[in-house]
Design an enzyme around this catalytic site. Structure first.
Site, PDB file in Angstrom:
ATOM      1  N   SER A  12       0.828  -1.219   0.000  1.00 36.78           N
ATOM      2  CA  SER A  12       0.000   0.000   0.000  1.00 36.78           C
ATOM      3  C   SER A  12       0.860   1.267   0.000  1.00 36.78           C
ATOM      4  CB  SER A  12      -0.973   0.013   1.185  1.00 36.78           C
ATOM      5  OG  SER A  12      -0.304  -0.229   2.394  1.00 36.78           O
ATOM      6  N   HIS A  24      -1.936  -8.927   2.008  1.00 37.64           N
ATOM      7  CA  HIS A  24      -1.611  -7.659   2.685  1.00 37.64           C
ATOM      8  C   HIS A  24      -2.764  -7.346   3.661  1.00 37.64           C
ATOM      9  CE1 HIS A  24       0.163  -3.838   3.395  1.00 37.64           C
ATOM     10  NE2 HIS A  24      -0.174  -3.179   2.307  1.00 37.64           N
ATOM     11  N   HIS A  71       5.732 -12.772   7.332  1.00 43.66           N
ATOM     12  CA  HIS A  71       5.949 -11.386   6.904  1.00 43.66           C
ATOM     13  C   HIS A  71       7.131 -11.331   5.942  1.00 43.66           C
ATOM     14  CE1 HIS A  71       6.428  -7.019   7.073  1.00 43.66           C
ATOM     15  NE2 HIS A  71       5.160  -7.026   7.429  1.00 43.66           N
ATOM     16  N   ARG A  94       3.099  -4.812  16.750  1.00 46.36           N
ATOM     17  CA  ARG A  94       1.701  -4.374  16.628  1.00 46.36           C
ATOM     18  C   ARG A  94       0.767  -5.476  17.133  1.00 46.36           C
ATOM     19  NH1 ARG A  94       1.770  -3.035  10.344  1.00 46.36           N
ATOM     20  NH2 ARG A  94       2.592  -5.157  10.399  1.00 46.36           N
ATOM     21  N   ASP A 101      -2.259  -8.471  11.666  1.00 44.81           N
ATOM     22  CA  ASP A 101      -3.616  -8.910  11.336  1.00 44.81           C
ATOM     23  C   ASP A 101      -4.084 -10.107  12.155  1.00 44.81           C
ATOM     24  OD1 ASP A 101      -3.846  -6.983   9.236  1.00 44.81           O
ATOM     25  OD2 ASP A 101      -2.472  -8.218   8.081  1.00 44.81           O
TER      26      ASP A 101
HETATM   27  N1  CMX Z   1       1.034 -19.785   5.763  1.00 48.17           N
HETATM   28  C1  CMX Z   1       1.421 -20.685   4.811  1.00 48.17           C
HETATM   29  N2  CMX Z   1       2.471 -20.508   3.986  1.00 48.17           N
HETATM   30  C2  CMX Z   1       3.184 -19.373   4.168  1.00 48.17           C
HETATM   31  C3  CMX Z   1       2.889 -18.420   5.146  1.00 48.17           C
HETATM   32  C4  CMX Z   1       1.758 -18.655   5.965  1.00 48.17           C
HETATM   33  N3  CMX Z   1       1.356 -17.795   6.891  1.00 48.17           N
HETATM   34  N4  CMX Z   1       3.789 -17.429   5.072  1.00 48.17           N
HETATM   35  C5  CMX Z   1       4.640 -17.738   4.065  1.00 48.17           C
HETATM   36  N5  CMX Z   1       4.264 -18.914   3.509  1.00 48.17           N
HETATM   37  C6  CMX Z   1       4.849 -19.596   2.363  1.00 48.17           C
HETATM   38  C7  CMX Z   1       4.815 -18.714   1.134  1.00 48.17           C
HETATM   39  O1  CMX Z   1       3.530 -18.778   0.529  1.00 48.17           O
HETATM   40  C8  CMX Z   1       5.945 -19.293   0.305  1.00 48.17           C
HETATM   41  O2  CMX Z   1       5.483 -20.484  -0.254  1.00 48.17           O
HETATM   42  P1  CMX Z   1       5.984 -20.991  -1.715  1.00 48.17           P
HETATM   43  O3  CMX Z   1       7.479 -21.062  -1.614  1.00 48.17           O
HETATM   44  O4  CMX Z   1       5.296 -22.289  -1.868  1.00 48.17           O
HETATM   45  O5  CMX Z   1       5.532 -19.938  -2.685  1.00 48.17           O
HETATM   46  C9  CMX Z   1       6.974 -19.642   1.366  1.00 48.17           C
HETATM   47  O6  CMX Z   1       6.257 -19.806   2.602  1.00 48.17           O
HETATM   48  C10 CMX Z   1       8.052 -18.590   1.565  1.00 48.17           C
HETATM   49  O7  CMX Z   1       7.421 -17.363   1.837  1.00 48.17           O
HETATM   50  P2  CMX Z   1       8.125 -16.240   2.744  1.00 48.17           P
HETATM   51  O8  CMX Z   1       9.380 -15.833   2.046  1.00 48.17           O
HETATM   52  O9  CMX Z   1       8.244 -16.716   4.145  1.00 48.17           O
HETATM   53  O10 CMX Z   1       7.037 -15.102   2.762  1.00 48.17           O
HETATM   54  P3  CMX Z   1       6.792 -13.958   1.658  1.00 48.17           P
HETATM   55  O11 CMX Z   1       7.694 -12.827   1.971  1.00 48.17           O
HETATM   56  O12 CMX Z   1       6.796 -14.507   0.290  1.00 48.17           O
HETATM   57  O13 CMX Z   1       5.283 -13.558   2.002  1.00 48.17           O
HETATM   58  C11 CMX Z   1       3.457 -12.970   3.379  1.00 48.17           C
HETATM   59  C12 CMX Z   1       4.957 -12.781   3.129  1.00 48.17           C
HETATM   60  C13 CMX Z   1       3.039 -12.031   4.493  1.00 48.17           C
HETATM   61  C14 CMX Z   1       2.708 -12.617   2.111  1.00 48.17           C
HETATM   62  C15 CMX Z   1       3.221 -14.441   3.786  1.00 48.17           C
HETATM   63  O14 CMX Z   1       3.878 -14.710   4.997  1.00 48.17           O
HETATM   64  C16 CMX Z   1       1.747 -14.794   3.891  1.00 48.17           C
HETATM   65  O15 CMX Z   1       1.154 -15.148   2.892  1.00 48.17           O
HETATM   66  N6  CMX Z   1       1.146 -14.697   5.142  1.00 48.17           N
HETATM   67  C17 CMX Z   1      -0.258 -14.936   5.307  1.00 48.17           C
HETATM   68  C18 CMX Z   1      -1.064 -13.713   4.865  1.00 48.17           C
HETATM   69  C19 CMX Z   1      -0.874 -12.557   5.833  1.00 48.17           C
HETATM   70  O16 CMX Z   1      -1.000 -12.687   7.037  1.00 48.17           O
HETATM   71  N7  CMX Z   1      -0.623 -11.361   5.278  1.00 48.17           N
HETATM   72  C20 CMX Z   1      -0.556 -10.122   6.076  1.00 48.17           C
HETATM   73  C21 CMX Z   1       0.837  -9.507   6.154  1.00 48.17           C
HETATM   74  C22 CMX Z   1       0.815  -8.228   6.945  1.00 48.17           C
HETATM   75  C23 CMX Z   1       0.098  -7.125   6.202  1.00 48.17           C
HETATM   76  O17 CMX Z   1       0.601  -6.692   5.143  1.00 48.17           O
HETATM   77  O18 CMX Z   1      -0.995  -6.707   6.621  1.00 48.17           O
END
Ligand code: CMX
Length: 441
Positions: free
Chosen positions: A241, A271, A318, A327, A377
């Site tokens: 964002s 996000h 994250h 937070r 979140d």
């Molecule tokens: N549950 C399951 N799998 C997850 C995960 C979770 N909470 N967090 C990361 N992973 C997975 C990724 O999807 C990725 O999988 P692939 O290799 O199969 O594609 C792998 O673990 C590596 O990811 P990462 O490097 O640890 O995380 P990223 O930086 O790519 O993604 C985020 C970060 C936040 C998008 C991810 O942790 C996620 O999807 N979390 C759940 C959604 C969430 O809570 N988002 C809110 C974030 C805060 C905000 O912006 O408000």
């Protein structure tokens, strides 16, 4: 000129001159190197943006102008009898880099109250949308509809010079922030409360007024809203964002256009939308297990099921953080202090604590998730549910109202510092293969 604007430009002028000289004298100093993996995987860890308002440390979490969340909860001005910071104060801090006095924070409350008039056509536009429209879509459309009011767009059309851009971006940003609670509350009451609306109370502070217009006048809800609006405000510049707002603003799209673009990014489930996903996920878990308060074993099994289905566990992980999000910790503290101690257990909030205990080792055990800890979140929805704000599709709108404080403060800085249009280079896979010697250059 209002006193905040005057204070801002006093700070911005010398920094703008310094930045110019840094670029001239030290423009070729290298900040780092980057890898093929970083280019393919979301540019993580590449320092490619300047953001003045806040800085995220992977271990420690966010600091706003050097202050951590616990420090801000202690030091920022509060509403009379309030215990949580006024978000007006964090906006002041992000914009001018100093902690405000109570009087300076109240001045912003009054300033925003004066600016909070939303043109009728914005409500008319919202009224035309099908009631099934997602609240974040409504929010973004409402901000776009308000773009008719942009003073920057008008000034640009009339030929304003570069050195004055910041002034119009400041005015637009202040007007937009002032109007967002009204817009958000209108969406809430249109969608969930029979289209019966509540007028703003100009005597209330910004966050309390939002709670009031949504229909929640209890002291505890206003207190939660102030904390919520403070902790979601900013997370340095690279999150979707903030980065989108900055990027779109760099084309000199006005603050309405830039902020609406940022909100479309916040509406993604990886996000900001994760806050609604967390509650949807917990409610589904309870339904499937058939218990109000599942056991740790049942929660662990549900987490494993979620992962096996190829889904994410919302609220965990994250892109930058590598520890529990402060937070999240601030909201845990809120639950402990203002809900659990005085009133007793809340089942949903307790489930959030149990997930916190059970999820990290399971996520870590996958061997691929870089951060097994909760983000902001993971907790916010359970607190809102406790106070009867159960319409979880709406939660990301609240995140968006708060996020305006950080991304718009940054946008004002962008124009004051004269940042140019953003245009990173890109490369094809063929180009990468040549670089690493897989094919002949
Ligand atoms: N549950 C399951 N799998 C997850 C995960 C979770 N909470 N967090 C990361 N992973 C997975 C990724 O999807 C990725 O999988 P692939 O290799 O199969 O594609 C792998 O673990 C590596 O990811 P990462 O490097 O640890 O995380 P990223 O930086 O790519 O993604 C985020 C970060 C936040 C998008 C991810 O942790 C996620 O999807 N979390 C759940 C959604 C969430 O809570 N988002 C809110 C974030 C805060 C905000 O912006 O408000």
């Amino acid at each position: 000129m209002d006193s905040l604007k005057e204070k801002f430009i006093e700070k911005a002028r010398p920094l703008a001159a310094e930045v110019k000289s840094i670029i001239k004298e030290h423009g070729d100093v290298k900040l780092g190197e980057y890898t093929v993996a970083q280019v393919y995987q979301g540019m993580k860890g590449i320092t490619g943006l300047v953001t003045e308002t806040s800085k995220l440390d992977p271990e420690e979490g966010i600091r706003f102008r050097g202050y951590s969340i616990p420090e801000l909860r202690a030091k920022l001005p509060k509403a009379p009898n309030g215990t949580e910071p006024l978000p007006e104060g964090i906006f002041y801090l992000m914009l001018v880099g100093e902690l405000p006095t109570a009087e300076e924070a109240y001045d912003i409350s009054n300033n925003w109250a004066r600016r909070a008039i939303v043109p009728k056509h914005v409500f008319d536009t919202l009224d035309k949308l099908p009631s099934s429209t997602h609240p974040m879509t409504m929010f973004s459309i409402a901000v776009m509809a308000m773009q008719t009011e942009s003073l920057f767009a008008k000034a640009y059309r009339e030929g304003v010079g570069k050195k004055d851009y910041w002034d119009y971006v400041y005015e637009d940003s202040m007007n937009l922030i002032a109007r967002l609670p009204r817009v958000a509350a209108y969406i809430y009451r249109k969608k969930y409360k029979n289209n019966e609306h509540i007028e703003p109370d100009p005597k209330l502070d910004w966050a309390a007024n939002l709670a009031h217009m949504m229909g929640y006048d209890a002291f505890d809800v206003k207190r939660l809203m102030r904390l919520y609006m403070t902790i979601h405000a900013d997370h340095e510049g690279g999150n979707v964002s903030a980065h989108t707002t900055h990027l779109v603003g760099s084309a000199l799209s006005d603050p309405y256009l830039a902020f609406a673009a940022g909100m479309n990014g916040l509406a993604g489930p990886l996000h900001g939308l994760a806050n609604q996903e967390v509650i949807a996920w917990i409610l589904k878990m309870r339904e499937e297990i058939g218990a109000e308060l599942p056991t740790e074993e049942q929660i662990a099994a549900y987490i494993k099921e979620t992962l096996e289905a190829g889904r994410v566990v919302p609220g965990y992980g994250h892109a930058v953080l590598r520890k529990t999000d402060p937070r999240f910790a601030a909201q845990q503290d809120f639950y402990q202090r203002y809900i659990k101690e005085p009133h007793g257990l809340d089942n949903l909030c307790e489930i959030v604590q149990m997930v916190y205990k059970v999820a990290p080792p399971i996520l870590e055990g996958t061997g691929k998730i870089k951060n097994p800890w909760p983000n902001v979140d993971a907790h916010s929805g359970a607190l809102l549910m406790h106070f009867g704000i159960t319409e979880f599709d709406f939660y990301t709108v609240l995140f968006g109202v708060s996020r305006a404080l950080g991304v718009l403060a940054s946008l004002i800085w962008d124009r004051a510092l004269g940042h140019p249009i953003e245009r990173p280079g890109s490369i094809t896979t063929e180009g990468i293969k040549k670089k690493i010697g897989l094919v002949q250059a």
